[in-house]
Design a protein around this motif. Structure first.
Motif, mmCIF file in Angstrom:
data_model
loop_
_atom_site.group_PDB
_atom_site.id
_atom_site.type_symbol
_atom_site.label_atom_id
_atom_site.label_comp_id
_atom_site.label_asym_id
_atom_site.label_seq_id
_atom_site.Cartn_x
_atom_site.Cartn_y
_atom_site.Cartn_z
ATOM 1 N N PHE A 37 0.853 -1.181 0.000
ATOM 2 C CA PHE A 37 0.000 0.000 0.000
ATOM 3 C C PHE A 37 0.891 1.234 0.000
ATOM 4 N N ARG A 38 0.305 2.372 -0.326
ATOM 5 C CA ARG A 38 1.054 3.620 -0.255
ATOM 6 C C ARG A 38 0.141 4.732 0.237
ATOM 7 N N LYS A 43 -3.464 12.313 1.648
ATOM 8 C CA LYS A 43 -4.321 11.351 0.967
ATOM 9 C C LYS A 43 -4.505 10.091 1.812
ATOM 10 N N GLU A 44 -5.527 9.323 1.480
ATOM 11 C CA GLU A 44 -5.761 8.076 2.186
ATOM 12 C C GLU A 44 -4.781 7.006 1.691
ATOM 13 N N ARG A 45 -4.573 6.014 2.545
ATOM 14 C CA ARG A 45 -3.729 4.890 2.161
ATOM 15 C C ARG A 45 -4.438 4.115 1.052
ATOM 16 N N GLU A 46 -3.690 3.769 0.003
ATOM 17 C CA GLU A 46 -4.304 3.109 -1.128
ATOM 18 C C GLU A 46 -3.594 1.813 -1.493
ATOM 19 N N PHE A 47 -4.363 0.896 -2.039
ATOM 20 C CA PHE A 47 -3.839 -0.385 -2.493
ATOM 21 C C PHE A 47 -2.935 -0.187 -3.697
ATOM 22 N N VAL A 48 -1.818 -0.903 -3.696
ATOM 23 C CA VAL A 48 -0.898 -0.881 -4.834
ATOM 24 C C VAL A 48 -0.853 -2.247 -5.512
ATOM 25 N N SER A 49 -0.579 -3.275 -4.709
ATOM 26 C CA SER A 49 -0.401 -4.604 -5.272
ATOM 27 C C SER A 49 -0.538 -5.640 -4.169
ATOM 28 N N ALA A 50 -0.840 -6.870 -4.569
ATOM 29 C CA ALA A 50 -0.933 -7.963 -3.603
ATOM 30 C C ALA A 50 -0.545 -9.270 -4.279
ATOM 31 N N ILE A 51 -0.182 -10.240 -3.449
ATOM 32 C CA ILE A 51 0.198 -11.550 -3.958
ATOM 33 C C ILE A 51 -0.287 -12.619 -2.987
ATOM 34 N N ARG A 52 -0.853 -13.672 -3.526
ATOM 35 C CA ARG A 52 -1.216 -14.821 -2.698
ATOM 36 C C ARG A 52 0.063 -15.604 -2.418
ATOM 37 N N ASP A 62 -4.796 -0.161 -11.051
ATOM 38 C CA ASP A 62 -4.680 0.307 -12.436
ATOM 39 C C ASP A 62 -3.549 1.309 -12.595
ATOM 40 N N SER A 63 -3.269 2.063 -11.548
ATOM 41 C CA SER A 63 -2.258 3.122 -11.653
ATOM 42 C C SER A 63 -0.833 2.584 -11.757
ATOM 43 N N VAL A 64 -0.617 1.339 -11.357
ATOM 44 C CA VAL A 64 0.744 0.794 -11.389
ATOM 45 C C VAL A 64 0.878 -0.405 -12.310
#
Length: 123
Positions: A37-38, A43-52, A62-64
């Motif tokens: 997250f970033r 600004k609010e904390r936002e999701f960037v990426s995740a992995i199982r 979508d932004s990254v």
């Protein structure tokens, strides 16, 4: 008890690359989801990426998408975020986080957090 510790980041120029690392102390089960997250100032904390953790399935905002790559090394309990073609709008504190219950894009669903590492992209 799980502890997470990020490293990497710093000041980089637009268009450059950098890699973030996250060390995980404690066991990451196959059902665990690790996320990045970033949070930018104001600004609010936002999701960037995740992995199982078990399957290795990856997810991106979508932004990254197409610029960032999440990966993990199960044997050493390490999580990575390769960040390419960085833009000034990527400037933020980046956090790794662990969710024991499955995939979520909401920060509130994650159980453990690192202290964060600053990434600043200059134009």
């Amino acid at each position: 008890q799980v502890q997470l510790a990020e490293s990497g980041g710093g000041l980089v120029q637009a268009g450059a690359s950098t890699r973030l690392s996250c060390g995980i102390s404690g066991r990451a089960y196959s059902s665990t989801v690790m996320g990045w997250f970033r949070q930018a100032p104001g600004k609010e904390r936002e999701f960037v990426s995740a992995i199982r953790w078990g399957a290795g399935t990856t997810y991106y905002s979508d932004s990254v998408k197409g610029r960032f790559t999440i990966s993990r090394v199960s044997a050493t309990n390490m999580l990575f975020l390769q960040m390419n073609n960085l833009k000034p709008e990527d400037t933020a504190v980046y956090y790794c986080a662990l969710d024991r219950r499955g995939l979520s894009y909401a920060p509130s669903d994650y159980d453990y957090w690192g202290q964060g590492t600053q990434v600043t992209v200059s134009s």
